[in-house]
Design a protein around this motif. Structure first.
Motif, PDB file in Angstrom:
ATOM      1  N   ASP A 212       0.855  -1.185   0.000  1.00 18.05           N
ATOM      2  CA  ASP A 212       0.000   0.000   0.000  1.00 18.05           C
ATOM      3  C   ASP A 212       0.889   1.231   0.000  1.00 18.05           C
ATOM      4  OD1 ASP A 212      -2.300   1.422  -0.105  1.00 18.05           O
ATOM      5  OD2 ASP A 212      -2.970   0.988   1.937  1.00 18.05           O
ATOM      6  N   LEU A 213       0.343   2.363  -0.457  1.00 17.05           N
ATOM      7  CA  LEU A 213       1.149   3.577  -0.558  1.00 17.05           C
ATOM      8  C   LEU A 213       0.285   4.809  -0.400  1.00 17.05           C
ATOM      9  CD1 LEU A 213       1.872   4.464  -4.263  1.00 17.05           C
ATOM     10  CD2 LEU A 213       0.475   2.481  -3.664  1.00 17.05           C
ATOM     11  N   ILE A 214       0.898   5.879   0.136  1.00 20.95           N
ATOM     12  CA  ILE A 214       0.247   7.179   0.276  1.00 20.95           C
ATOM     13  C   ILE A 214       1.306   8.259   0.080  1.00 20.95           C
ATOM     14  CG2 ILE A 214      -1.628   6.469   1.814  1.00 20.95           C
ATOM     15  CD1 ILE A 214       0.073   7.490   4.154  1.00 20.95           C
ATOM     16  N   PHE A 215       0.858   9.477  -0.188  1.00 21.02           N
ATOM     17  CA  PHE A 215       1.748  10.633  -0.297  1.00 21.02           C
ATOM     18  C   PHE A 215       1.391  11.638   0.783  1.00 21.02           C
ATOM     19  CE2 PHE A 215       2.160   8.944  -4.555  1.00 21.02           C
ATOM     20  CZ  PHE A 215       3.450   9.283  -4.941  1.00 21.02           C
ATOM     21  N   ASP A 216       2.394  12.391   1.243  1.00 21.72           N
ATOM     22  CA  ASP A 216       2.085  13.543   2.078  1.00 21.72           C
ATOM     23  C   ASP A 216       2.012  14.777   1.189  1.00 21.72           C
ATOM     24  OD1 ASP A 216       4.693  14.449   1.593  1.00 21.72           O
ATOM     25  OD2 ASP A 216       5.453  13.834   3.561  1.00 21.72           O
ATOM     26  N   SER A 217       1.752  15.944   1.781  1.00 22.09           N
ATOM     27  CA  SER A 217       1.555  17.160   0.993  1.00 22.09           C
ATOM     28  C   SER A 217       2.840  17.662   0.360  1.00 22.09           C
ATOM     29  CB  SER A 217       0.955  18.253   1.877  1.00 22.09           C
ATOM     30  OG  SER A 217       1.819  18.536   2.974  1.00 22.09           O
ATOM     31  N   ARG A 218       3.989  17.139   0.784  1.00 18.79           N
ATOM     32  CA  ARG A 218       5.269  17.519   0.186  1.00 18.79           C
ATOM     33  C   ARG A 218       5.724  16.493  -0.857  1.00 18.79           C
ATOM     34  NH1 ARG A 218       4.993  18.271   5.315  1.00 18.79           N
ATOM     35  NH2 ARG A 218       6.000  16.293   5.845  1.00 18.79           N
ATOM     36  N   SER A 219       4.815  15.595  -1.211  1.00 14.98           N
ATOM     37  CA  SER A 219       5.037  14.552  -2.223  1.00 14.98           C
ATOM     38  C   SER A 219       6.000  13.461  -1.780  1.00 14.98           C
ATOM     39  CB  SER A 219       5.519  15.158  -3.556  1.00 14.98           C
ATOM     40  OG  SER A 219       4.460  15.853  -4.178  1.00 14.98           O
ATOM     41  N   ASN A 220       6.287  13.376  -0.474  1.00 17.63           N
ATOM     42  CA  ASN A 220       6.988  12.200   0.016  1.00 17.63           C
ATOM     43  C   ASN A 220       6.032  11.020  -0.008  1.00 17.63           C
ATOM     44  OD1 ASN A 220       9.529  13.475   0.815  1.00 17.63           O
ATOM     45  ND2 ASN A 220       8.284  14.504   2.375  1.00 17.63           N
ATOM     46  N   GLN A 393      -9.764  16.580   4.390  1.00 18.41           N
ATOM     47  CA  GLN A 393      -9.583  17.469   3.253  1.00 18.41           C
ATOM     48  C   GLN A 393      -8.106  17.672   2.979  1.00 18.41           C
ATOM     49  OE1 GLN A 393     -12.214  18.585   1.334  1.00 18.41           O
ATOM     50  NE2 GLN A 393     -13.269  17.129   2.641  1.00 18.41           N
ATOM     51  N   SER A 394      -7.639  17.118   1.882  1.00 14.74           N
ATOM     52  CA  SER A 394      -6.243  17.282   1.476  1.00 14.74           C
ATOM     53  C   SER A 394      -6.215  18.262   0.320  1.00 14.74           C
ATOM     54  CB  SER A 394      -5.642  15.931   1.061  1.00 14.74           C
ATOM     55  OG  SER A 394      -4.292  16.075   0.704  1.00 14.74           O
ATOM     56  N   TRP A 395      -6.263  19.545   0.634  1.00 19.43           N
ATOM     57  CA  TRP A 395      -6.401  20.578  -0.395  1.00 19.43           C
ATOM     58  C   TRP A 395      -5.213  20.573  -1.337  1.00 19.43           C
ATOM     59  CZ3 TRP A 395      -3.954  25.497  -1.228  1.00 19.43           C
ATOM     60  CH2 TRP A 395      -4.603  26.284  -2.156  1.00 19.43           C
ATOM     61  N   ILE A 396      -4.017  20.437  -0.783  1.00 16.70           N
ATOM     62  CA  ILE A 396      -2.827  20.465  -1.628  1.00 16.70           C
ATOM     63  C   ILE A 396      -2.818  19.273  -2.579  1.00 16.70           C
ATOM     64  CG2 ILE A 396      -0.310  20.334  -1.602  1.00 16.70           C
ATOM     65  CD1 ILE A 396      -0.310  21.890   0.970  1.00 16.70           C
ATOM     66  N   ALA A 397      -3.119  18.065  -2.024  1.00 16.83           N
ATOM     67  CA  ALA A 397      -3.035  16.852  -2.844  1.00 16.83           C
ATOM     68  C   ALA A 397      -4.041  16.850  -3.985  1.00 16.83           C
ATOM     69  CB  ALA A 397      -3.244  15.619  -1.968  1.00 16.83           C
ATOM     70  N   GLY A 398      -5.132  17.615  -3.852  1.00 17.40           N
ATOM     71  CA  GLY A 398      -6.162  17.571  -4.877  1.00 17.40           C
ATOM     72  C   GLY A 398      -6.042  18.635  -5.944  1.00 17.40           C
ATOM     73  N   ASN A 399      -5.060  19.540  -5.828  1.00 24.40           N
ATOM     74  CA  ASN A 399      -4.956  20.637  -6.774  1.00 24.40           C
ATOM     75  C   ASN A 399      -4.325  20.230  -8.096  1.00 24.40           C
ATOM     76  OD1 ASN A 399      -6.116  22.820  -5.370  1.00 24.40           O
ATOM     77  ND2 ASN A 399      -4.302  22.987  -4.098  1.00 24.40           N
ATOM     78  N   PRO A 400      -4.662  20.907  -9.166  1.00 23.81           N
ATOM     79  CA  PRO A 400      -4.029  20.639 -10.458  1.00 23.81           C
ATOM     80  C   PRO A 400      -2.543  20.964 -10.404  1.00 23.81           C
ATOM     81  CG  PRO A 400      -6.020  21.981 -10.712  1.00 23.81           C
ATOM     82  CD  PRO A 400      -5.721  21.924  -9.260  1.00 23.81           C
TER      83      PRO A 400
END
Length: 418
Positions: A212-220, A393-400
């Motif tokens: 499984d995998l996930i990202f944080d808001s800094r793309s780690n 709400q992950s605002w950063i992760a959902g932005n274009p």
């Protein structure tokens, strides 16, 4: 009376309880729902079933608590009512999570009698589809429109082997493979099917079977790497060359860092708290069907720099094993388990309730666009649960991407000023 007792000795005697005793037993297990929620197919269980009248036998690991075999007929009736509910409340707070219009739908069904694991759910906002895999099929994924229920096939090129995890980050889809001779994390173009490896080794050692995998808001990127590939006899998988571990990957520097190889036996699902200070990880060692094996969710503090501290158990499931994890808007944790999805308060470990899928095993789950829409991938069905509580709400992760670039530039300038 002695004659009746002789005719029905031992455990059969409770069947002769008067109706009033049966009602008392039923009331000891179930509470009445408030009028506001009476239209839901839901039940309220009293005190987490702290006391079960009489005696009973438990089932195997995948069987939920309501599938015990009690000697008391009234207990059987109460547990049958629980089993048939779409939602099971263990705490009054769960009713606020559900809201008054909650519903559970089956949006796809799979052939019965086949043991197939449906995994890697990724919601695709551009097409309102849920991407998912059948882990037993190599080179092929599926996408189902969550409203029309139309299904399409997505071939992968080069073919991906046994896709087991997936996530959506900044407009792109990433998946984990746990089969084949080279296993790793791949970027997937869901339009063309083209795949590109992001990471497939740890300094020359084959990864075990990224799960499984996930990202944080800094793309780690965080991902788990247990040994399911060889345990499930997927073709081409070598003997383990590394400990089971949690990893952190920086896509910019390509640095891969092992974070934990001892606190968990079989690290599986992952989720981040809204402030990204806590990492939640499922330990699914009980998927090997040993009753005394670990089946719990742990929390870790994330240190500056990414290392993990202070592992602590926050929830132990009663049956099956914890698999996929997600966080809600109020910080609750949704956990894929045998028989549904458990919702807990990670601060207290309190089980609030369950989205109930009797007779099915939920391997993973994913929130969709829209308030409180949750998608569950099971062995037998894919489910769509609509409740009041939405995802974090992950605002950063959902932005274009263009917005991400601007945000990153602002962040870079801000760091230079410091």
């Amino acid at each position: 009376m002695d004659i009746i007792a002789n005719l029905f000795p031992g455990s059969f005697q409770p069947s002769l309880q008067p109706a009033s005793t049966c009602l008392e037993t039923h009331g000891a297990i179930l509470n009445a729902l408030p009028a506001s929620h009476s239209a839901l197919n839901a039940v309220s269980v009293n005190q987490n079933v702290a006391v079960i009248p009489g005696e009973w036998q438990s089932g195997d690991i995948p069987s939920p608590f309501y599938d015990i075999t009690p000697t008391e007929p009234c207990v059987t009736a109460a547990f049958a009512q629980i089993k048939n509910a779409d939602f099971i409340s263990f705490d009054d707070a769960f009713l606020d999570v559900l809201g008054v219009d909650a519903k559970l739908e089956r949006i796809q069904s799979f052939p019965q009698g086949q043991w197939h694991v449906h995994e890697a759910p990724v919601y695709l906002p551009e097409t309102n589809e849920l991407l998912y895999s059948d882990t037993s099929l190599a080179g092929l994924l599926y996408a189902i429109n969550i409203d029309t229920h139309e299904v399409r096939k997505i071939p992968s090129d080069p073919p991906l082997q046994n896709v087991n995890g997936g996530t959506y980050h900044r407009g792109k889809v990433y998946v984990a493979t746990n089969g084949g001779s080279v296993r790793g994390i791949f970027e997937l173009n869901v339009t063309t099917g083209r795949t590109e490896a992001m990471v497939n080794n740890y300094r020359g050692r084959h990864l075990n079977s990224p799960n499984d995998l996930i990202f944080d808001s800094r793309s780690n990127m965080y991902f788990t790497d247990p040994t399911y590939g060889i345990a499930q006899n997927w073709p081409g998988v070598q003997a383990p060359e590394l400990p089971n571990a949690i990893y952190r990957f920086d896509p910019r520097t390509k640095a891969l860092q092992a974070l934990s190889s001892s606190a968990l036996v079989m690290p599986n699902g992952l989720a981040l708290s809204a402030d990204e200070k806590t990492l939640y990880v499922a330990d699914s060692n009980s998927s090997h069907l040993e009753p005394a094996s670990q089946r719990a969710v742990f929390a870790f503090d994330i240190r500056q720099g990414g290392l993990l501290d202070h592992p602590r158990l926050i929830y132990q499931v009663e049956s099956g094993w914890p698999d996929g994890l997600r966080v809600t808007e109020s910080g609750l944790l949704v956990i894929a388990v045998a028989g549904g999805a458990d919702i807990i308060d990670p601060n207290t470990g309190t089980l609030l309730g369950r989205i109930n899928t009797p007779g099915d095993i939920i391997f993973n789950l994913e929130p969709a666009r829209g308030k409180g829409v949750w998608l569950l991938t099971g062995q037998k069905h894919i489910y769509k649960a609509t409740i009041k509580e939405g995802p974090v709400q992950s605002w950063i992760a959902g932005n274009p991407p263009i917005i991400h670039q601007a945000l990153e530039k602002i962040g870079s300038l801000w760091r230079k000023e410091l």
